[in-house]
Design an enzyme around this catalytic site. Structure first.
Site, PDB file in Angstrom:
ATOM      1  N   ASN A   1       4.439 -11.778   3.051  1.00 32.83           N
ATOM      2  CA  ASN A   1       3.273 -11.633   2.175  1.00 32.83           C
ATOM      3  C   ASN A   1       3.590 -12.282   0.829  1.00 32.83           C
ATOM      4  O   ASN A   1       4.431 -11.788   0.074  1.00 32.83           O
ATOM      5  CB  ASN A   1       2.961 -10.131   2.004  1.00 32.83           C
ATOM      6  CG  ASN A   1       1.711  -9.882   1.180  1.00 32.83           C
ATOM      7  OD1 ASN A   1       1.196 -10.772   0.525  1.00 32.83           O
ATOM      8  ND2 ASN A   1       1.220  -8.646   1.219  1.00 32.83           N
TER       9      ASN A   1
ATOM     10  N   HIS B   1      -5.563 -13.022   4.782  1.00 29.26           N
ATOM     11  CA  HIS B   1      -4.396 -12.742   3.932  1.00 29.26           C
ATOM     12  C   HIS B   1      -3.222 -12.298   4.803  1.00 29.26           C
ATOM     13  O   HIS B   1      -3.341 -11.366   5.607  1.00 29.26           O
ATOM     14  CB  HIS B   1      -4.772 -11.656   2.917  1.00 29.26           C
ATOM     15  CG  HIS B   1      -3.590 -11.112   2.190  1.00 29.26           C
ATOM     16  ND1 HIS B   1      -2.604 -11.917   1.665  1.00 29.26           N
ATOM     17  CD2 HIS B   1      -3.220  -9.831   1.914  1.00 29.26           C
ATOM     18  CE1 HIS B   1      -1.687 -11.161   1.092  1.00 29.26           C
ATOM     19  NE2 HIS B   1      -2.035  -9.891   1.234  1.00 29.26           N
TER      20      HIS B   1
ATOM     21  N   CYS C   1      -3.626  -9.798  -4.146  1.00 36.58           N
ATOM     22  CA  CYS C   1      -3.611 -10.678  -2.959  1.00 36.58           C
ATOM     23  C   CYS C   1      -4.943 -11.389  -2.734  1.00 36.58           C
ATOM     24  O   CYS C   1      -5.021 -12.319  -1.933  1.00 36.58           O
ATOM     25  CB  CYS C   1      -3.219  -9.893  -1.717  1.00 36.58           C
ATOM     26  SG  CYS C   1      -1.600  -9.134  -1.878  1.00 36.58           S
TER      27      CYS C   1
HETATM   28  N1  ACO Z   1      11.154   0.889   8.564  1.00 39.52           N
HETATM   29  C1  ACO Z   1      11.104   1.984   9.368  1.00 39.52           C
HETATM   30  N2  ACO Z   1      10.171   2.939   9.240  1.00 39.52           N
HETATM   31  C2  ACO Z   1       9.254   2.785   8.290  1.00 39.52           C
HETATM   32  C3  ACO Z   1       9.221   1.674   7.426  1.00 39.52           C
HETATM   33  C4  ACO Z   1      10.235   0.704   7.588  1.00 39.52           C
HETATM   34  N3  ACO Z   1      10.308  -0.400   6.822  1.00 39.52           N
HETATM   35  N4  ACO Z   1       8.178   1.798   6.588  1.00 39.52           N
HETATM   36  C5  ACO Z   1       7.563   2.937   6.921  1.00 39.52           C
HETATM   37  N5  ACO Z   1       8.213   3.530   7.931  1.00 39.52           N
HETATM   38  C6  ACO Z   1       7.911   4.771   8.616  1.00 39.52           C
HETATM   39  C7  ACO Z   1       7.093   5.712   7.780  1.00 39.52           C
HETATM   40  O1  ACO Z   1       7.925   6.506   6.957  1.00 39.52           O
HETATM   41  C8  ACO Z   1       6.389   6.520   8.824  1.00 39.52           C
HETATM   42  O2  ACO Z   1       7.240   7.520   9.297  1.00 39.52           O
HETATM   43  P1  ACO Z   1       6.621   8.975   9.687  1.00 39.52           P
HETATM   44  O3  ACO Z   1       5.656   8.695  10.817  1.00 39.52           O
HETATM   45  O4  ACO Z   1       7.834   9.743  10.051  1.00 39.52           O
HETATM   46  O5  ACO Z   1       5.920   9.465   8.447  1.00 39.52           O
HETATM   47  C9  ACO Z   1       6.170   5.528   9.965  1.00 39.52           C
HETATM   48  O6  ACO Z   1       7.104   4.464   9.741  1.00 39.52           O
HETATM   49  C10 ACO Z   1       4.798   4.955  10.007  1.00 39.52           C
HETATM   50  O7  ACO Z   1       4.428   4.665   8.671  1.00 39.52           O
HETATM   51  P2  ACO Z   1       3.142   3.868   8.319  1.00 39.52           P
HETATM   52  O8  ACO Z   1       3.036   3.699   6.832  1.00 39.52           O
HETATM   53  O9  ACO Z   1       2.002   4.458   9.068  1.00 39.52           O
HETATM   54  O10 ACO Z   1       3.550   2.456   8.972  1.00 39.52           O
HETATM   55  P3  ACO Z   1       2.584   1.305   9.292  1.00 39.52           P
HETATM   56  O11 ACO Z   1       2.616   1.017  10.719  1.00 39.52           O
HETATM   57  O12 ACO Z   1       1.263   1.502   8.617  1.00 39.52           O
HETATM   58  O13 ACO Z   1       3.301   0.085   8.568  1.00 39.52           O
HETATM   59  C11 ACO Z   1       3.028  -1.130   6.528  1.00 39.52           C
HETATM   60  C12 ACO Z   1       3.604   0.124   7.177  1.00 39.52           C
HETATM   61  C13 ACO Z   1       3.722  -2.322   7.143  1.00 39.52           C
HETATM   62  C14 ACO Z   1       3.322  -1.085   5.029  1.00 39.52           C
HETATM   63  C15 ACO Z   1       1.511  -1.171   6.771  1.00 39.52           C
HETATM   64  O14 ACO Z   1       0.956   0.045   6.441  1.00 39.52           O
HETATM   65  C16 ACO Z   1       0.794  -2.265   6.017  1.00 39.52           C
HETATM   66  O15 ACO Z   1       0.953  -3.410   6.318  1.00 39.52           O
HETATM   67  N6  ACO Z   1      -0.051  -1.850   5.065  1.00 39.52           N
HETATM   68  C17 ACO Z   1      -1.022  -2.750   4.401  1.00 39.52           C
HETATM   69  C18 ACO Z   1      -0.389  -3.890   3.650  1.00 39.52           C
HETATM   70  C19 ACO Z   1      -1.482  -4.698   3.018  1.00 39.52           C
HETATM   71  O16 ACO Z   1      -2.560  -4.902   3.532  1.00 39.52           O
HETATM   72  N7  ACO Z   1      -1.226  -5.227   1.867  1.00 39.52           N
HETATM   73  C20 ACO Z   1      -2.256  -6.031   1.201  1.00 39.52           C
HETATM   74  C21 ACO Z   1      -2.477  -5.549  -0.104  1.00 39.52           C
HETATM   75  S1  ACO Z   1      -0.945  -5.638  -0.939  1.00 39.52           S
HETATM   76  C22 ACO Z   1      -1.235  -6.535  -2.297  1.00 39.52           C
HETATM   77  O17 ACO Z   1      -2.316  -6.663  -2.740  1.00 39.52           O
HETATM   78  C23 ACO Z   1      -0.030  -7.171  -2.977  1.00 39.52           C
END
Ligand code: ACO
Length: 359
Positions: free
Chosen positions: A302, A272, A130
């Site tokens: 994304n 990003h 990214c």
């Molecule tokens: N729907 C419902 N629940 C979900 C989902 C979903 N799609 N995805 C995760 N959960 C659940 C998890 O299982 C977790 O449940 P638990 O608490 O029972 O364990 C809970 O939601 C919270 O999970 P987190 O991973 O903490 O969720 P978060 O709020 O962090 O959101 C996300 C997940 C959207 C992936 C986020 O972490 C994120 O955006 N991460 C960074 C992405 C990024 O910066 N990417 C750039 C680099 S990627 C690249 O280079 C191509």
């Protein structure tokens, strides 16, 4: 010929020097718009539109029709940029930032250059996930400053639908396809579109956080056909989130310091487009007012390497784009781990949109 735009009130910045100047922007987004409910239905995902929008800010994304490659999108975006700037010196380099090349070997960039009719121009792919577009911008800026070439076509293109597991709720709702290209030429740092300062870095100790496990020399594809998990993109969202906020904030600060700008000077902040909460956290930590933050995550999700230039193009189209020459800060974070930032003066260009490729 259109007269050059009036010189903007220059924010504080370094003394005038030769640098890269954004001369044109081209984009290509596939036509099919895929809403959250469709992604959920496609993979039978245990999630909801409400969860996806509230946790990421993503409402919809574009999916390239089957048979459309990254190179196809890159050619369309590249042609749109070239068509928008007749009279610019023919690119002396084609750089393609992508995580999803048409083939593992050879690079896709030479084929893109060939299809654009650019003859025997040097061309290579740049792999920084990214952060790819900003890694490309740092590279192109250095080459233009050193007079290695007079202009560079920097294309960022992705077809993440080719590497995303539709049944994985952790990644499937996040990504979309698209491409954007900027035509850069050497010019003065006082011009609209001039790149002023850059920062880049990497931390390979986090290499497993964002990865496709197999297909390279460390782990050739297993089985025949390859196992389902082998070739899909996987991401450990929570740690990546924390790294993204920390690294983009620090890198953006470094670029601002190198420019002699304060966060208060910034009139256009584009990060990003991975997650709206990450973007807000970075902008809040830097102290950039909400009125100066631009993005299109709701509409395209994304798009990895293509994310920053597609957001730049969306902001250029408005409504209410920053004024030409305004202090601009770009920052990105991606797999690798990699990150990069750049300061520039807001470009005086209108993006040229290529027709969506046909199925
Ligand atoms: N729907 C419902 N629940 C979900 C989902 C979903 N799609 N995805 C995760 N959960 C659940 C998890 O299982 C977790 O449940 P638990 O608490 O029972 O364990 C809970 O939601 C919270 O999970 P987190 O991973 O903490 O969720 P978060 O709020 O962090 O959101 C996300 C997940 C959207 C992936 C986020 O972490 C994120 O955006 N991460 C960074 C992405 C990024 O910066 N990417 C750039 C680099 S990627 C690249 O280079 C191509």
């Amino acid at each position: 010929m259109t007269p050059p735009p009036a010189a903007p009130p220059a924010p504080p910045g370094p003394a005038t020097c030769r640098t890269a100047v954004v001369r044109a922007v081209g984009t290509c987004l596939p036509a099919p718009v895929v809403g959250n409910d469709e992604v959920i239905a496609l993979g039978g995902l245990d999630t909801s539109h409400e969860w996806i929008t509230s946790r990421t800010g993503i409402h919809r994304r574009r999916y390239a029709p089957p048979g459309t490659s990254t190179g196809d999108l890159a050619v369309a975006a590249g042609r749109a940029a070239l068509d928008a700037a007749p009279g610019t010196p023919r690119p002396g380099l084609v750089l393609l930032a992508t995580t999803t090349p048409d083939r593992p070997c050879p690079a896709t960039a030479p084929d893109v250059a060939h299809r654009l009719g650019l003859g025997t121009v040097p061309a290579f792919d740049l792999s920084a996930v990214c952060s790819g577009f900003l890694y490309g911008l740092v590279t192109a800026t250095a080459l233009l400053r050193a007079d290695v070439c007079r202009s560079v076509l920097l294309v960022a293109a992705e077809t993440y639908t080719t590497i995303i597991d539709p049944y994985d709720r952790d990644t499937a709702p996040l990504f979309g396809d698209g491409a954007a290209a900027v035509l850069l030429r050497g010019g003065g740092s006082d011009e609209p579109g001039a790149v002023l300062a850059t920062d880049w870095g990497s931390d390979g100790s986090g290499g497993d956080l964002v990865a496709i496990a197999a297909g390279g020399s460390r782990a050739p594809r297993s089985g025949s056909p390859p196992g389902r998990d082998d070739t899909y993109f996987r991401m450990r969202g929570r740690p990546v989130y924390a790294h993204a906020v920390r690294r983009m904030t620090a890198s953006a600060r470094t670029a601002l310091d190198a420019t002699g700008w304060k966060a208060d000077d910034v009139r256009a902040f584009i990060g990003h487009q991975a997650n709206q909460r990450i973007l807000d956290a970075v902008a809040d930590r830097l102290g950039i007012a909400p009125a100066h933050r631009y993005g299109n995550i709701a509409d395209v999700g994304n798009t990895a390497a293509a994310s920053v230039p597609l957001a730049l193009a969306a902001a250029l189209e408005g409504p209410g784009p920053p004024t030409s020459g305004a202090a601009t800060l770009l920052t990105a974070f991606g797999g690798g781990l990699t990150w990069a930032s750049a300061t520039l003066r807001w470009p005086a260009v209108r993006p040229n949109t290529a027709p969506a490729p046909r199925a």
